[in-house]
Design a protein around this motif. Structure first.
Motif: not given
Length: 225
Positions: A133-156
């Protein structure tokens, strides 16, 4: 490993006189008559001291003891070394297995994120694959944050791109037989060039998953290549 020398409190290269003095001192300390209330324990220790002195005070027996002890120490050290090597190998295999599983979980999260699923879905998918559970949470948070960052960069990048870029691109496709003049290429804005480069240089899913795995693994477990 306690030795007869240690029982008398002397070093292995002690002289016979030093052994005699150490024996008298230890015998007085552990004599049963001097340990009221602890006679049984004192008597056992006193006997060990007597046995140690009897052997070490005899030159021939001492030589035999030293020889046998040295051989035993070599055997014990070799055994201890083999045990350490086995433990180290088990640790390496366990780490390799954990790293492989972690890489697999990062790849799964990246795939679902690329399909447009949100952070909670990523977390649930990882849990469904028996991820901690702890590892899953870290991976999910990190992957989602990366995905959001790339989406924002693409929009910009899209917002900053020259609005005539798409029109120029469509025109070029319609008139494929006419190659663009060098002057036209030079006239394109830097933002157009950067946007085009971004489209062509966008890393593959496998490459992005690998890069993310390296950063997450090193950050979470403190592993260094």
């Amino acid at each position: 490993m306690a030795t007869l020398y240690a029982k008398l409190g002397v070093s292995q290269d002690a002289t016979l006189e030093e052994i005699k003095r150490a024996y008298r001192k230890a015998a007085m300390k552990w004599h049963p008559d001097r340990n009221a209330g602890h006679e049984d324990a004192a008597r056992a220790t006193f006997q060990e001291i007597k046995d140690a002195y009897a052997l070490l005070s005899d030159e021939n027996q001492r030589k035999v003891y030293d020889s046998v002890y040295e051989q035993e120490m070599r055997r014990w050290e070799a055994l201890h070394k083999r045990q350490q090597e086995k433990e180290a190998e088990r640790a390496r295999k366990a780490q390799a297995a954990a790293q492989a599983e972690y890489a697999q979980m990062v790849g799964v999260a990246m795939r679902f994120a690329d399909e447009g699923h949100n952070r909670d879905v990523l977390f649930g998918v990882l849990l469904g694959r028996n991820c901690n559970a702890d590892v899953a949470q870290r991976i999910a948070d990190s992957v989602w944050a990366l995905q959001e960052s790339r989406r924002a960069e693409h929009d910009e990048q899209t917002a900053n791109a020259d609005p005539t870029a798409d029109a120029d691109h469509s025109s070029n496709e319609a008139d494929a037989d006419i190659a663009p003049e060098p002057a036209e290429q030079a006239a394109r804005s830097p933002s157009q060039t950067q946007a085009a480069a971004a489209r062509h240089d966008k890393p593959s899913h496998e490459a992005r998953a690998g890069n993310l795995f390296d950063s997450l693994w090193q950050g979470f477990f403190g592993v260094r290549s």
